[in-house]
Motif scaffolding. Structure first.
Motif, PDB file in Angstrom:
ATOM      1  N   SER A 149     -23.273 -37.199 -50.622  1.00  0.00           N
ATOM      2  CA  SER A 149     -24.521 -36.433 -50.626  1.00  0.00           C
ATOM      3  C   SER A 149     -24.324 -34.961 -50.294  1.00  0.00           C
ATOM      4  O   SER A 149     -25.239 -34.155 -50.473  1.00  0.00           O
ATOM      5  CB  SER A 149     -25.479 -37.028 -49.587  1.00  0.00           C
ATOM      6  OG  SER A 149     -24.936 -36.831 -48.291  1.00  0.00           O
ATOM      7  N   GLY A 150     -23.147 -34.644 -49.723  1.00  0.00           N
ATOM      8  CA  GLY A 150     -22.930 -33.265 -49.270  1.00  0.00           C
ATOM      9  C   GLY A 150     -23.657 -32.959 -47.960  1.00  0.00           C
ATOM     10  O   GLY A 150     -23.686 -31.819 -47.507  1.00  0.00           O
ATOM     11  N   LYS A 151     -24.219 -33.980 -47.316  1.00  0.00           N
ATOM     12  CA  LYS A 151     -24.943 -33.773 -46.041  1.00  0.00           C
ATOM     13  C   LYS A 151     -23.959 -33.538 -44.888  1.00  0.00           C
ATOM     14  O   LYS A 151     -22.799 -33.969 -44.956  1.00  0.00           O
ATOM     15  CB  LYS A 151     -25.787 -35.007 -45.711  1.00  0.00           C
ATOM     16  CG  LYS A 151     -26.843 -35.356 -46.757  1.00  0.00           C
ATOM     17  CD  LYS A 151     -28.230 -35.059 -46.238  1.00  0.00           C
ATOM     18  CE  LYS A 151     -29.256 -34.943 -47.337  1.00  0.00           C
ATOM     19  NZ  LYS A 151     -29.767 -36.190 -47.829  1.00  0.00           N
ATOM     20  N   SER A 152     -24.450 -32.927 -43.817  1.00  0.00           N
ATOM     21  CA  SER A 152     -23.624 -32.760 -42.615  1.00  0.00           C
ATOM     22  C   SER A 152     -23.476 -34.118 -41.922  1.00  0.00           C
ATOM     23  O   SER A 152     -24.236 -35.058 -42.202  1.00  0.00           O
ATOM     24  CB  SER A 152     -24.305 -31.784 -41.648  1.00  0.00           C
ATOM     25  OG  SER A 152     -25.431 -32.435 -41.070  1.00  0.00           O
ATOM     26  N   ALA A 153     -22.495 -34.186 -41.009  1.00  0.00           N
ATOM     27  CA  ALA A 153     -22.256 -35.452 -40.304  1.00  0.00           C
ATOM     28  C   ALA A 153     -23.508 -35.902 -39.551  1.00  0.00           C
ATOM     29  O   ALA A 153     -23.906 -37.071 -39.609  1.00  0.00           O
ATOM     30  CB  ALA A 153     -21.084 -35.298 -39.339  1.00  0.00           C
ATOM     31  N   LEU A 154     -24.141 -34.963 -38.862  1.00  0.00           N
ATOM     32  CA  LEU A 154     -25.292 -35.360 -38.038  1.00  0.00           C
ATOM     33  C   LEU A 154     -26.473 -35.790 -38.901  1.00  0.00           C
ATOM     34  O   LEU A 154     -27.177 -36.751 -38.584  1.00  0.00           O
ATOM     35  CB  LEU A 154     -25.689 -34.237 -37.078  1.00  0.00           C
ATOM     36  CG  LEU A 154     -24.644 -33.988 -35.981  1.00  0.00           C
ATOM     37  CD1 LEU A 154     -25.077 -32.862 -35.055  1.00  0.00           C
ATOM     38  CD2 LEU A 154     -24.338 -35.253 -35.168  1.00  0.00           C
TER      39      LEU A 154
END
Ligand code: NAI
Ligand code: 13P
Length: 391
Positions: free
Chosen positions: A320-325
């Protein structure tokens, strides 16, 4: 032999082994049954509370049946989680659809939970441990003994510390550890698995029948579906448990990139090497054998990298390209992927020691999570410094 005869034979063997272990336990005697509590009520916290409550109910000559479980209370559709657990006997948020024993009692008051306990089982995401332990100081029995089921480290003034050692130092009570190839949902469903408990008798051991020892711990944690081996190597099982979460993030990145099983196996190979090296370098008391002989070693690495929360979060990041958090928040409904914090703690410690270059995989995972380094750089980052490779 017919298939039905073989089945009967297997079931007889199993019955005999259960009878043998029950009769061994009935020979085990203690002066006063131990009172047990669990600090934490997440996915693993509630699962372990279920395991021990089943055993305290089954062995009232060893343990007081009632087990208090401290719950960091929250509202679920307007009702307190504590009252839901106590009325419905289910942790609807962190362990849904698993019936809990009625002798397991949720308690929102930390000091009331731990105050009269002889055995305190810690089982919370480790970022919350310091605050909890500070509140407990001076409010527990001086004779209490503890087991940490947490996976992580404490990095502070004393350098890198095992969480069991942190509990011992802060609360002045002996603390062992429990760690193994134990994805909580599978243990909660009573699918067979193994675990490792590590405990060392303290200098002030009060004697057989009066104090917690290896047999008492086996009686507390072993179930027909949850097989326990009790050893002394607290450091070995704790290091393996903490660091495999960082390796699992690495596996999740390459799987999320669509690179498949070979890539994941490569990450696990390098990861195991770095785990053992970390142990030998900073905790020389840990035993290399523990990593391959015990559930807490390679077996935990394999199960976590196959289906744990850390690998799932990392895969989601890759896709998704989302950050870890953000990925953790989206996927886990309030649960934690401890590798996210652990890779930072490991980075900070290795930076202090000027040893980052010795642990290229751990450092690559940190750089991807915190500095947006591209995931597809992992092979180069590892290869540069992989000491296990022959040039
Ligand atoms: N879930 C699993 O499959 C396994 C987890 N572990 C380890 O067990 C430890 C505990 O993990 P889980 O029980 O799965 O926790 P979890 O990941 O389900 O975390 C949720 C828990 O954190 C609590 N929490 C949230 N905010 C808090 C706060 N401010 N103060 C105190 N508590 C707060 C929640 O009330 C809930 O009980 C971790 O170290 C984990 O690595 C070990 C083996 C298996
Ligand atoms: O420690 C675990 C299995 O033993 C759980 O791993 P995850 O936190 O990645 O689910």
């Amino acid at each position: 032999m017919a298939a039905s005869d073989r089945l009967n034979q297997t079931s007889n063997i199993l019955d005999k082994s259960i009878q043998k272990s029950n009769s061994q336990l009935s020979l085990l005697q203690v002066d006063t049954p131990f009172k047990v509590c669990v600090v934490g009520s997440g996915n693993w916290g509630t699962t372990i509370a279920k395991v021990v409550s089943e055993n305290t109910a089954q062995h009232p000559h060893l343990f007081e049946p009632k087990v208090n479980m401290w719950v960091f209370d929250e509202k679920i559709e307007g009702t307190s989680l504590v009252s839901i657990i106590n009325n419905k006997h289910e942790n609807v948020k962190y362990l849904p659809n698993i019936p809990l024993p009625e002798n397991l009692v949720a308690n929102p008051d930390l000091l009331n939970t731990v105050g009269d306990a002889d055995i305190i089982i810690f089982n919370i995401p480790h970022q919350f441990l310091p605050k909890i332990v500070q509140q407990m100081k001076g409010n527990i029995k001086p004779t209490a003994r503890a087991i940490s089921c947490l996976k992580g480290f404490e990095v502070g003034k004393k350098g890198v510390q095992l969480l069991s050692a942190y509990v011992e130092d802060e609360l002045d009570i002996p603390c062992g550890a429990l760690s193994g190839a134990n994805l909580a949902p599978e243990v909660a469903k009573e699918n067979w698995s193994e675990t490792t408990v590590a405990y060392q008798l303290p200098k002030d051991y009060r004697g057989d029948g009066k104090d917690v020892d290896h047999r008492v711990l086996k009686a507390l944690f072993h179930r027909p579906y949850f097989h326990v081996s009790v050893i002394e190597d607290i450091a070995g099982i704790s290091i393996a448990g903490a660091l495999k979460n960082v390796v699992a993030l690495g596996c999740g990145f390459v799987e999320g990139l669509g690179w498949g099983n070979n890539a994941s196996a490569a990450i696990q190979r390098v990861g195991l090497g770095e785990i053992i090296k970390f142990g030998q370098m900073f905790f020389p008391e840990s035993r290399v054998e523990t990593y391959y002989q015990e559930s807490a070693g390679v077996a935990d690495l394999i199960t976590t990298c196959s289906g744990g929360r850390n690998v799932r979060v990392a895969k989601h990041m890759a896709k998704s390209g989302k950050s870890a958090l953000d990925a953790e928040k989206e996927l886990l409904n309030g649960q934690s992927a401890q590798g996210i914090i652990t890779c930072k703690e490991v980075h900070e410690w290795l930076e202090t020691c000027e040893l980052l270059h010795e642990f290229p995989l751990f450092e690559a995972v940190y750089q991807i999570v915190y500095n947006n380094v591209a995931m597809d750089k992992i092979p180069d980052l590892i290869d540069e410094l992989d000491e296990f490779r022959v040039e």
